[in-house]
Design a protein around this motif. Structure first.
Motif, PDB file in Angstrom:
ATOM      1  N   LYS A  22       0.832  -1.203   0.000  1.00  0.00           N
ATOM      2  CA  LYS A  22       0.000   0.000   0.000  1.00  0.00           C
ATOM      3  C   LYS A  22       0.867   1.254   0.000  1.00  0.00           C
ATOM      4  O   LYS A  22       1.919   1.311   0.617  1.00  0.00           O
ATOM      5  N   HIS A  23       0.364   2.282  -0.708  1.00  0.00           N
ATOM      6  CA  HIS A  23       1.013   3.589  -0.771  1.00  0.00           C
ATOM      7  C   HIS A  23       0.093   4.638  -0.162  1.00  0.00           C
ATOM      8  O   HIS A  23      -1.104   4.655  -0.434  1.00  0.00           O
ATOM      9  N   ASP A  24       0.661   5.533   0.644  1.00  0.00           N
ATOM     10  CA  ASP A  24      -0.046   6.695   1.175  1.00  0.00           C
ATOM     11  C   ASP A  24       0.211   7.833   0.186  1.00  0.00           C
ATOM     12  O   ASP A  24       1.362   8.165  -0.087  1.00  0.00           O
ATOM     13  N   VAL A  25      -0.877   8.411  -0.363  1.00  0.00           N
ATOM     14  CA  VAL A  25      -0.756   9.406  -1.428  1.00  0.00           C
ATOM     15  C   VAL A  25      -1.377  10.721  -0.962  1.00  0.00           C
ATOM     16  O   VAL A  25      -2.524  10.743  -0.521  1.00  0.00           O
ATOM     17  N   HIS A  26      -0.615  11.813  -1.073  1.00  0.00           N
ATOM     18  CA  HIS A  26      -1.060  13.148  -0.667  1.00  0.00           C
ATOM     19  C   HIS A  26      -0.931  14.078  -1.868  1.00  0.00           C
ATOM     20  O   HIS A  26       0.153  14.230  -2.422  1.00  0.00           O
ATOM     21  N   PHE A  27      -2.060  14.679  -2.290  1.00  0.00           N
ATOM     22  CA  PHE A  27      -2.074  15.638  -3.387  1.00  0.00           C
ATOM     23  C   PHE A  27      -2.369  17.029  -2.868  1.00  0.00           C
ATOM     24  O   PHE A  27      -3.159  17.194  -1.946  1.00  0.00           O
ATOM     25  N   GLU A  28      -1.771  18.037  -3.485  1.00  0.00           N
ATOM     26  CA  GLU A  28      -2.179  19.430  -3.332  1.00  0.00           C
ATOM     27  C   GLU A  28      -2.444  19.958  -4.734  1.00  0.00           C
ATOM     28  O   GLU A  28      -1.542  19.984  -5.566  1.00  0.00           O
ATOM     29  N   ILE A  29      -3.705  20.324  -4.996  1.00  0.00           N
ATOM     30  CA  ILE A  29      -4.156  20.720  -6.324  1.00  0.00           C
ATOM     31  C   ILE A  29      -4.496  22.210  -6.293  1.00  0.00           C
ATOM     32  O   ILE A  29      -5.354  22.629  -5.527  1.00  0.00           O
ATOM     33  N   SER A  30      -3.860  23.000  -7.150  1.00  0.00           N
ATOM     34  CA  SER A  30      -4.115  24.443  -7.201  1.00  0.00           C
ATOM     35  C   SER A  30      -4.729  24.839  -8.533  1.00  0.00           C
ATOM     36  O   SER A  30      -4.203  24.512  -9.596  1.00  0.00           O
ATOM     37  N   ASP A  31      -5.857  25.545  -8.446  1.00  0.00           N
ATOM     38  CA  ASP A  31      -6.454  26.197  -9.612  1.00  0.00           C
ATOM     39  C   ASP A  31      -5.842  27.590  -9.636  1.00  0.00           C
ATOM     40  O   ASP A  31      -6.026  28.373  -8.704  1.00  0.00           O
ATOM     41  N   THR A  32      -5.087  27.904 -10.678  1.00  0.00           N
ATOM     42  CA  THR A  32      -4.324  29.153 -10.710  1.00  0.00           C
ATOM     43  C   THR A  32      -4.909  30.201 -11.644  1.00  0.00           C
ATOM     44  O   THR A  32      -4.285  31.241 -11.867  1.00  0.00           O
ATOM     45  N   ALA A  33      -6.106  29.951 -12.199  1.00  0.00           N
ATOM     46  CA  ALA A  33      -6.705  30.912 -13.137  1.00  0.00           C
ATOM     47  C   ALA A  33      -8.181  31.125 -12.816  1.00  0.00           C
ATOM     48  O   ALA A  33      -8.886  30.181 -12.491  1.00  0.00           O
ATOM     49  N   LYS A  34      -8.624  32.360 -12.910  1.00  0.00           N
ATOM     50  CA  LYS A  34     -10.046  32.684 -12.745  1.00  0.00           C
ATOM     51  C   LYS A  34     -10.711  32.588 -14.115  1.00  0.00           C
ATOM     52  O   LYS A  34     -11.080  33.588 -14.713  1.00  0.00           O
ATOM     53  N   ASP A  35     -10.865  31.349 -14.609  1.00  0.00           N
ATOM     54  CA  ASP A  35     -11.374  31.155 -15.967  1.00  0.00           C
ATOM     55  C   ASP A  35     -12.606  30.245 -16.024  1.00  0.00           C
ATOM     56  O   ASP A  35     -13.061  29.886 -17.114  1.00  0.00           O
ATOM     57  N   GLY A  36     -13.153  29.853 -14.871  1.00  0.00           N
ATOM     58  CA  GLY A  36     -14.331  28.998 -14.854  1.00  0.00           C
ATOM     59  C   GLY A  36     -14.050  27.534 -15.137  1.00  0.00           C
ATOM     60  O   GLY A  36     -14.965  26.724 -15.183  1.00  0.00           O
ATOM     61  N   ARG A  37     -12.805  27.182 -15.317  1.00  0.00           N
ATOM     62  CA  ARG A  37     -12.429  25.790 -15.561  1.00  0.00           C
ATOM     63  C   ARG A  37     -11.871  25.209 -14.270  1.00  0.00           C
ATOM     64  O   ARG A  37     -11.641  25.926 -13.316  1.00  0.00           O
ATOM     65  N   ASN A  38     -11.659  23.888 -14.223  1.00  0.00           N
ATOM     66  CA  ASN A  38     -11.160  23.298 -12.989  1.00  0.00           C
ATOM     67  C   ASN A  38      -9.788  22.666 -13.179  1.00  0.00           C
ATOM     68  O   ASN A  38      -9.409  22.286 -14.279  1.00  0.00           O
ATOM     69  N   ALA A  39      -9.057  22.609 -12.073  1.00  0.00           N
ATOM     70  CA  ALA A  39      -7.751  21.961 -12.037  1.00  0.00           C
ATOM     71  C   ALA A  39      -7.951  20.522 -11.585  1.00  0.00           C
ATOM     72  O   ALA A  39      -8.767  20.241 -10.711  1.00  0.00           O
TER      73      ALA A  39
END
Length: 146
Positions: free
Chosen positions: A61-78
């Motif tokens: 087993k692997h412990d997985v940690h993500f940090e996801i940043s949306d860097t644009a105010k464009d209505g789309r998602n990261a």
């Protein structure tokens, strides 16, 4: 043969903004609890992954940690997803995790395990999406077996 693949999401919440440079380590023998890092930035999105192999076995087993940043105010998602290199050298693309709350960073903690194929490499794919359409993306590997 029964195929067992596990990936559970445990928590999501606010985190800190930022992106880290990838740390590359060669070879496939990784001791348990040694963290590996990968990250990349594409237009409108950036993310990092910290992977900790909890057992020395490739099927462990692997412990997985993500940090996801949306860097644009464009209505789309990261979006971000975990990539693993299997014993046969092929890449397994895990499910996407999305930051749909607009600009800012979210944290996702999860686990991954591939009992049939093992995990011989760990990476990340980061994308900006409009609905189900990927607009642009980047990929980085913490390590891959030779």
């Amino acid at each position: 043969m029964t195929r067992k693949l596990n990936m559970w999401t445990r928590a999501a919440g606010a985190g800190t903004a930022g992106i880290a440079l990838a740390v590359a380590v060669s070879g496939s023998a990784h001791a348990a609890a040694d963290p590996e890092y990968a990250g990349c930035t594409t237009t409108g999105a950036s993310a990092i992954v910290r992977d900790i192999q909890l057992t020395a076995s490739p099927s462990g087993k692997h412990d997985v940690h993500f940090e996801i940043s949306d860097t644009a105010k464009d209505g789309r998602n990261a979006r971000v997803r975990y990539l693993t290199q299997m014993g046969n050298g092929k890449t397994r693309y895990w499910n996407w995790h999305a930051n749909t709350g607009g600009p800012g960073t979210i944290v996702v903690n999860t686990t991954a395990q591939d009992n049939d194929n093992g995990i011989f490499g760990v990476g990340i794919q980061v994308a900006r999406a409009n609905g189900d359409t990927i607009l642009n993306s980047c990929t980085d590997w913490a390590y891959k077996s030779a």
